[in-house]
Design a protein around this motif. Sequence first.
Motif, PDB file in Angstrom:
ATOM      1  N   SER A   1       5.325   8.605  -1.224  1.00 52.25           N
ATOM      2  CA  SER A   1       5.588   7.224  -0.808  1.00 52.25           C
ATOM      3  C   SER A   1       5.912   6.484  -2.093  1.00 52.25           C
ATOM      4  CB  SER A   1       4.353   6.600  -0.160  1.00 52.25           C
ATOM      5  OG  SER A   1       3.352   6.360  -1.136  1.00 52.25           O
ATOM      6  N   GLY A   2       6.504   5.314  -1.987  1.00 57.62           N
ATOM      7  CA  GLY A   2       6.868   4.571  -3.184  1.00 57.62           C
ATOM      8  C   GLY A   2       5.689   4.402  -4.127  1.00 57.62           C
ATOM      9  N   ARG A   3       4.541   4.026  -3.559  1.00 64.07           N
ATOM     10  CA  ARG A   3       3.373   3.739  -4.405  1.00 64.07           C
ATOM     11  C   ARG A   3       2.781   5.010  -5.009  1.00 64.07           C
ATOM     12  NH1 ARG A   3      -2.012   2.485  -2.438  1.00 64.07           N
ATOM     13  NH2 ARG A   3      -3.308   1.733  -4.153  1.00 64.07           N
ATOM     14  N   MET A   4       2.630   6.058  -4.185  1.00 66.30           N
ATOM     15  CA  MET A   4       2.058   7.313  -4.695  1.00 66.30           C
ATOM     16  C   MET A   4       2.978   7.936  -5.740  1.00 66.30           C
ATOM     17  SD  MET A   4      -0.900   8.554  -3.623  1.00 66.30           S
ATOM     18  CE  MET A   4      -0.868  10.315  -3.324  1.00 66.30           C
ATOM     19  N   THR A   5       4.277   7.861  -5.510  1.00 63.82           N
ATOM     20  CA  THR A   5       5.228   8.447  -6.465  1.00 63.82           C
ATOM     21  C   THR A   5       5.164   7.716  -7.803  1.00 63.82           C
ATOM     22  OG1 THR A   5       6.675   9.361  -4.775  1.00 63.82           O
ATOM     23  CG2 THR A   5       7.704   8.850  -6.884  1.00 63.82           C
TER      24      THR A   5
ATOM     25  N   PHE B   1       0.822  -1.215   0.000  1.00 67.27           N
ATOM     26  CA  PHE B   1       0.000   0.000   0.000  1.00 67.27           C
ATOM     27  C   PHE B   1       0.858   1.269   0.000  1.00 67.27           C
ATOM     28  CE2 PHE B   1      -2.618   3.353   1.864  1.00 67.27           C
ATOM     29  CZ  PHE B   1      -3.759   3.246   1.092  1.00 67.27           C
ATOM     30  N   ILE B   2       1.888   1.285   0.808  1.00 65.70           N
ATOM     31  CA  ILE B   2       2.746   2.473   0.892  1.00 65.70           C
ATOM     32  C   ILE B   2       3.863   2.380  -0.150  1.00 65.70           C
ATOM     33  CG2 ILE B   2       4.280   3.822   2.409  1.00 65.70           C
ATOM     34  CD1 ILE B   2       1.342   3.973   3.232  1.00 65.70           C
ATOM     35  N   GLY B   3       4.376   1.176  -0.350  1.00 64.95           N
ATOM     36  CA  GLY B   3       5.402   0.991  -1.382  1.00 64.95           C
ATOM     37  C   GLY B   3       6.768   1.517  -0.988  1.00 64.95           C
ATOM     38  N   THR B   4       6.969   1.773   0.292  1.00 58.30           N
ATOM     39  CA  THR B   4       8.269   2.218   0.782  1.00 58.30           C
ATOM     40  C   THR B   4       8.957   1.023   1.437  1.00 58.30           C
ATOM     41  OG1 THR B   4       7.490   4.476   1.050  1.00 58.30           O
ATOM     42  CG2 THR B   4       9.397   3.834   2.369  1.00 58.30           C
ATOM     43  N   LYS B   5      10.211   0.773   1.064  1.00 57.81           N
ATOM     44  CA  LYS B   5      10.895  -0.431   1.552  1.00 57.81           C
ATOM     45  C   LYS B   5      11.667  -0.168   2.836  1.00 57.81           C
ATOM     46  CE  LYS B   5      11.873  -1.950  -3.185  1.00 57.81           C
ATOM     47  NZ  LYS B   5      12.088  -0.630  -3.814  1.00 57.81           N
ATOM     48  N   THR B   6      12.381   0.972   2.860  1.00 61.27           N
ATOM     49  CA  THR B   6      13.179   1.300   4.044  1.00 61.27           C
ATOM     50  C   THR B   6      13.094   2.794   4.337  1.00 61.27           C
ATOM     51  OG1 THR B   6      15.141   1.608   2.665  1.00 61.27           O
ATOM     52  CG2 THR B   6      14.890  -0.548   3.687  1.00 61.27           C
ATOM     53  N   ARG B   7      13.464   3.150   5.553  1.00 62.92           N
ATOM     54  CA  ARG B   7      13.560   4.550   5.964  1.00 62.92           C
ATOM     55  C   ARG B   7      14.604   4.597   7.082  1.00 62.92           C
ATOM     56  NH1 ARG B   7      10.373   0.849   6.353  1.00 62.92           N
ATOM     57  NH2 ARG B   7       8.511   1.851   5.546  1.00 62.92           N
ATOM     58  N   HIS B   8      15.004   5.808   7.462  1.00 64.48           N
ATOM     59  CA  HIS B   8      16.004   5.979   8.521  1.00 64.48           C
ATOM     60  C   HIS B   8      15.380   6.811   9.640  1.00 64.48           C
ATOM     61  CE1 HIS B   8      19.601   4.779   6.018  1.00 64.48           C
ATOM     62  NE2 HIS B   8      18.666   4.926   5.098  1.00 64.48           N
ATOM     63  N   PHE B   9      15.699   6.456  10.874  1.00 67.85           N
ATOM     64  CA  PHE B   9      15.166   7.228  11.998  1.00 67.85           C
ATOM     65  C   PHE B   9      16.299   7.753  12.881  1.00 67.85           C
ATOM     66  CE2 PHE B   9      11.396   4.286  11.443  1.00 67.85           C
ATOM     67  CZ  PHE B   9      10.556   5.263  10.906  1.00 67.85           C
ATOM     68  N   ALA B  10      16.179   9.010  13.272  1.00 72.56           N
ATOM     69  CA  ALA B  10      17.165   9.591  14.187  1.00 72.56           C
ATOM     70  C   ALA B  10      17.000   9.015  15.587  1.00 72.56           C
ATOM     71  CB  ALA B  10      16.991  11.107  14.218  1.00 72.56           C
TER      72      ALA B  10
END
Lengths: 83, 340
Positions: free
Chosen positions: B270-274, B39-48
């Motif tokens: 997001s990956g999917r929206m983009t 649904f979001i299509g984002t595989k990874t992200r980074h968090f502080a």
Amino acid sequence: MTDSSTAAVLSLDDFVTLVRDEIGLDIEPDQVAVDFDELPDWDSLYLLKLVTALELATGRKIAVGKVLEARSLKAIHDVAVGG
Amino acid sequence: MSTPTAHIASIGTALPGDPVDNASLAKVLGVNEEWIEVFIGTKTRHFARDLGTGEVRWSLADLCAQAAQKALAAPGVDPADIEFIVLGTATPDTLMPATVNQVADQLGLDQVPTFQLQSGCAGAIQALSVGQTMIASGQYRTGLVIGGDVCSKHLDVQRDLSGAAPSDLVNFVLFGDGAGAAVLTAEPAGQRVALRHVLNRFTGLGRKPGQVIEWFGLADRHDDRQALTEDYKAIEERVPVMAVEILWELLGELDWEADDLDFLLPPQLSGRMTRRITEELDVPTAEEISCVADTGNNGNALPFLQIEKLLDRMADGHKALAVAVESSKWIKAGFALEKI
């Protein structure tokens, strides 16, 4: 409620109740088959809660890709209880 | 004498820590991993913030300073030439001092004008717009433009999310943290990329916000207002339409044809929206430059992450166009680049 044998018992009426309870969408049983475009209060974000709730209720993994292709709540129910 | 053109001489970016994959995030949030993937299509992200303990590992100022240091260390750039700093962010470390001044301090810069823009997804472009205008004024020849966000400020790993509204929960799977910086110069230097045009326009008259981030003070910190609210339905409907309008407006302003574009930098929701927006932009001859599927939506850092990828591919004469939409109060933004 956690083994696959209970999947078939999630009737359409139970599903409507689950939709009302989990996502707060006030739908009547006769609205489950209408296209999402004709359901003004529908928001695709509800799918997140719905998938999680359906997995809990049916005890089986839901194919998210198929749920995203569904155009009505009835079609989602079919994915949830179908083969 | 003609108005000086701003040029991007160098870029630097900073992403905190190791990438966090969907399996790790799904476990912490108690949501379906496949849902994030599909649904979001984002595989990874980074968090502080450490996802396990909630401990803050980097501040926004730390990330912005890291990104700026990389940009300032690039060939053809001299930190001593920096005459102004502009920072765009939606998530400052403190309301005062403005984070831009903490960044200046970390960079060892002093006696320069600094500006901080309170801004969402269009913020990096607003910062570029301010930088471009300062250089065009003829009063400044070199400046530092920065964008960054620490969205994980709201990632409360102790919170029970089982009762969270979808408009609340979605924020945890969409966003990430990061920063980016560019050195702008009046003369071509370093990467020699001319900033041909910048669009930054409020178009939200009478329109309900698509995204709201609350802030809390001593008097209202115990309110149970939702800290982040995303009107995803409105965003899904409006952003692709606005993106297409921005593309054609920019091409018209530049007197460029869509076929002239070598690269397209689409909005990074997001990956999917983009993916969907890129299809609707429909410029098949231009190579898409996106990062959100790997970096998560880290707001004001995104255009810099895209430009960094772009610079690896850009050759002399290449043209690129970037489109961004800030759904908070519906801001149209974009810019055009040409390597000379």
